[in-house]
Design an enzyme around this catalytic site. Structure first.
Site, mmCIF file in Angstrom:
data_model
loop_
_atom_site.group_PDB
_atom_site.id
_atom_site.type_symbol
_atom_site.label_atom_id
_atom_site.label_comp_id
_atom_site.label_asym_id
_atom_site.label_seq_id
_atom_site.Cartn_x
_atom_site.Cartn_y
_atom_site.Cartn_z
ATOM 1 N N HIS A 140 6.601 -11.078 -10.105
ATOM 2 C CA HIS A 140 6.640 -12.395 -10.760
ATOM 3 C C HIS A 140 5.380 -12.637 -11.586
ATOM 4 C CE1 HIS A 140 9.909 -13.238 -7.870
ATOM 5 N NE2 HIS A 140 9.093 -12.663 -7.001
ATOM 6 N N GLU A 274 3.269 -3.849 -30.039
ATOM 7 C CA GLU A 274 4.196 -4.946 -30.353
ATOM 8 C C GLU A 274 5.455 -4.409 -31.022
ATOM 9 O OE1 GLU A 274 1.598 -8.683 -31.584
ATOM 10 O OE2 GLU A 274 0.706 -6.802 -32.211
#
Ligand code: ARG
Length: 442
Positions: A140, A274
């Site tokens: 998480h 990216e």
């Protein structure tokens, strides 16, 4: 209409495969006595010339060459005259194009698998060089338990190992010759699809001519294998983006593998990471787009099938580039292992180990989980160091504080495949074995 329906703009790259397919077909025609030896030789010479012209960039395309297959046949006929006019005997562009695309795909899957393995090797080498360095493992995106850097790098390596497996698996089903299926029904001429399949080094030939010319499963499943590989690269890319941020500071990309900002002089941007993340979008798009093209298509060949090439070519090109730049970036990346250690050594990281310590003392895990959870909450709320609370706890005590020592959590882990140092060394050995086996398969 020709401008709209032509594929010459993108299928030129099938030229070597079309030529290979044609050479095999010529052998078949010769064997069937549909060509004389002289005619076959004339065609062979013409094909050599075409091959040369295309690779030298001197091949002159005409406005009426709608695809590479028509262009090559047109030129062979110009060069070999009457013999050239016989080259398409018993063949259709439908089996011709399927043959060329399978040859191309078989090779492209091999190339992408090879490139994937290069990235795996760089990850392995960086894992070997990482020694005992460790960082927080996250669930998480919250710090969970510390893990060796090597373990983390190899996690990506194993995902790529499954990609290699899928690429080679797709290659196996691509490796079937459709040549001899004709337009859709085979031929009345004495041609032999087994012979041409053999000639082209295919694993076998089609079983059903209708299926042979309309089957593009090999494109769809290659696109899936590529899309999933792209997805894995996107996850690696995302990680490089945040690891290289000032907030994380877990790594620095080499100067040659980063870009500057057009306005901000201090910037070092992870553009390649990216784009590895971003380009996965279009590859997934190619998969869903092409499945949509196939959906509901009647047997056998339909021109819709020409839409198979651009998505496949683009997926291959984008992934080839992505694998190369990621391998380059990982080769030169600097890991800030001090920074990783600092982040991993927060006392909470030992919480699970404290609970497991209580389990060894006879507590049920649920109780142990509750006890440690309460201690951690207490430490946070009252601002008391966890180590003091552990030392003062009747069932934990001074002995258990050793679990809070830096690196203790990693050192204590012992299960196979887990994040303990010994297990990671064993895992590395398995990874090397797997790489060697996959290299053989390729
Ligand atoms: N350019 C076409 C393709 O890529 C070749 C096959 C055309 N066949 C036909 N019957 N029109 O699919």
């Amino acid at each position: 209409m020709l401008a709209y329906t032509a594929s010459i703009g993108f299928d030129v790259r099938l030229a070597p495969d079309d030529i290979a397919g044609t050479r095999a077909h010529v052998k078949g025609l010769l064997k069937a006595a549909l060509l004389t030896a002289d005619e076959a030789a004339l065609i062979g010479t013409a094909l050599d010339r075409v091959e040369h012209e295309i690779s030298e960039g001197t091949f002159i395309f005409l406005p009426t060459d709608e695809d590479i297959h028509t262009a090559i046949e047109r030129r062979v006929t110009e060069l070999a005259k009457d013999a050239g006019a016989k080259v398409h005997t018993g063949r259709s562009r439908n089996d011709q194009v399927a043959t060329a695309l399978r040859l191309f795909t078989r090779r492209a899957l091999t190339d992408v698998a090879t490139k994937t393995m290069q990235l795996q090797r760089v990850l392995l080498y960086r894992a070997e060089a990482a020694g005992e360095a460790y960082l927080p493992g996250y669930t998480h995106m919250q710090r969970a338990q510390p893990v060796p850097l090597a373990h983390h790098l190899l996690a990506h390596g194993w995902a790529l190992a499954r990609d290699v497996d899928r690429l080679l698996d797709a290659r196996r089903r691509t490796d079937v010759s459709p040549l001899g299926a004709g337009a859709l029904a085979g031929s009345s001429l004495p041609l032999d699809p087994d012979l041409t399949a053999d000639e082209l080094g295919f694993g076998g030939r089609f079983d059903n001519s209708l299926d042979a010319v309309s089957d593009r499963d090999f494109v769809a499943e290659s696109l899936f294998a590529l899309a999933l590989l792209g997805t894995h690269l996107s996850r690696i890319g995302e990680e490089l983006v945040f690891w290289s941020s000032s907030e994380f500071g877990f790594c620095h990309l080499g100067d040659a593998w980063s870009t500057g900002s057009s306005m901000l002089p201090q910037k070092k941007n992870p553009d390649l990471a990216e784009l590895a993340r971003g380009k996965s979008g279009r590859i997934i798009g190619h998969l869903t787009g092409f499945l949509t093209t196939l959906k509901g298509l009647p047997l056998a060949y339909n021109r819709d099938l020409q839409e198979d090439k651009e998505p496949l070519f683009d997926a291959i090109d984008q992934l080839t580039g992505g694998l190369e730049v990621l391998a380059g970036a990982f080769e030169t990346i600097q890991f800030d292992t001090e920074r990783m250690k600092e982040a991993a050594d927060h006392p909470g990281a030992a919480a699970t180990d404290l609970a497991e310590w209580l389990v060894e003392k006879g507590h049920a895990f649920r109780q142990a989980h509750g006890i440690v959870g309460a201690l951690v909450r207490d430490a946070v709320e009252r601002g008391v160091p966890l180590i003091d609370l552990v030392a003062a706890h009747p069932e934990l005590g001074q002995d258990a504080t050793a679990l809070l020592a830096p690196g203790a959590a990693v050192a204590r882990r012992q299960t196979a495949g887990g994040a303990g140092q010994a297990a990671v060394l064993e895992q590395m050995e398995r990874f090397r074995t797997r790489l060697a086996a996959d290299a053989d398969r390729i």
